[in-house]
Design an enzyme around this catalytic site. Structure first.
Site, PDB file in Angstrom:
ATOM      1  N   LYS A   1       0.810  -1.230  -0.036  1.00 28.34           N
ATOM      2  CA  LYS A   1      -0.120   0.073   0.177  1.00 28.34           C
ATOM      3  C   LYS A   1       0.834   1.227   0.078  1.00 28.34           C
ATOM      4  CE  LYS A   1      -1.041   2.383   3.447  1.00 28.34           C
ATOM      5  NZ  LYS A   1      -1.503   2.907   4.713  1.00 28.34           N
TER       6      LYS A   1
ATOM      7  N   CYS B   1     -19.071   4.506   6.481  1.00 24.35           N
ATOM      8  CA  CYS B   1     -18.648   3.203   6.373  1.00 24.35           C
ATOM      9  C   CYS B   1     -17.682   2.885   7.677  1.00 24.35           C
ATOM     10  CB  CYS B   1     -18.510   2.381   5.180  1.00 24.35           C
ATOM     11  SG  CYS B   1     -18.738   0.659   4.961  1.00 24.35           S
TER      12      CYS B   1
END
EC number: 3.2.2.-
Length: 297
Positions: A205, A275
């Site tokens: 990442k 979320c």
């Protein structure tokens, strides 16, 4: 006196130049007819049948392209994306003003900027954006370069980056990586994902985000815990994935490449505001009716 021999008819005499041949008898005529009409059997060499199809005018002179296999894609993903963009239109999530793009000194030389981008990414692992931004601010106040970090003792460096997650391990990784950058790259950072992930404390990442922010190159989708969680909740992976790296590979199979750069910041902010990992705010989400996970809550 001449007498005519009756036993010799015109058929028995010799044929002269002007004479016509004698007609065959009935039996002989039938045999000749059968012989002339009977087919002659010959062995024919077996040949392959080649069928050519004529292409359209636009196809003539062009090589035929192989058939494209339809790529799997999630149901309703385009509408879900439109809804997430609408919910993120204010750009007021922590990532929008405290993310890696806002942690480096924009007035520093390019090489130093790239180093600061990489360092902020190393600090951000398992750490909230607010904590990472605070640590970077303290480091920059001391002069954040490869040389300055290598001249800082471990205890001091630990105090500067605390309370980032796993700060003790990160002190070690920062020192090791900085040494490699100085010795192998002249104080700059590598320009490829393969070389970046080979550095201590740098994962996939971080490498993809470093390529995007530091080098301006989209090398892949940067997937953290937010992107991993949301992609699985929306069923944006063909099957459930167990790690961010598995999610990255699954997303890159179908998500259009022009969306790769946008998707990280978009979903990270969405995960910070709506979320959530625990008790997601489904009632306030525009995707409530389209989200498979919301139906089960």
């Amino acid at each position: 006196m001449l007498t005519r021999n009756r036993s010799l008819g015109p058929r028995a005499g010799p044929r002269g130049c002007g004479e016509e041949p004698a007609p065959p008898r009935r039996g002989e005529a039938a045999a000749e007819a059968r012989k002339s009409h009977s087919p002659v059997k010959r062995r024919r060499k077996a040949q392959r049948l080649c069928v050519a199809y004529e292409g359209s005018d636009s196809e003539k002179g062009e090589k035929a392209e192989p058939l494209k296999v339809p790529v799997w894609e999630p149901q309703d993903w385009q509408q879900q994306l439109v809804n997430i963009r609408a919910m993120r239109s204010e750009k007021d999530a922590p990532v929008d003003h405290l993310g890696v793009e806002h942690c480096y000194d924009s007035s520093a030389p390019p090489k130093v900027r790239r180093y600061q981008v990489l360092l902020s990414l190393m600090l951000s692992s398992q750490t909230k954006d607010q904590v990472t931004a605070g640590a970077m601010q303290r480091l920059r106040a001391q002069g954040l370069t490869v040389d300055s970090i290598l001249q800082t003792d471990d205890a001091t460096l630990g105090k500067l980056i605390y309370p980032v997650g796993f700060w003790r391990s990160k002190v070690k990784y920062i020192k090791q990586t900085s040494t490699i950058l100085q010795q192998r790259y002249g104080g700059d950072i590598p320009a490829s994902v393969a070389e970046l992930v080979a550095l201590p404390g740098v994962g996939p990442k971080m490498a993809h985000l470093a390529m995007a922010v530091a080098w301006g190159t989209v090398s892949g989708i940067a997937v953290d815990t937010h992107v991993h969680r949301i992609a699985n909740r929306l069923r944006w992976t063909k099957k459930a994935t167990k790690s961010p790296e598995e999610t990255r590979a699954a997303l890159e199979e179908w998500l259009p490449r022009e969306l790769w750069h946008e998707i990280n910041g978009l979903l990270v902010g969405f995960g910070q505001q709506t979320c959530l990992p625990v008790r997601p705010r489904c009632q306030a989400c525009l995707n409530q009716a389209l989200c498979p996970a919301a139906q089960g809550l």
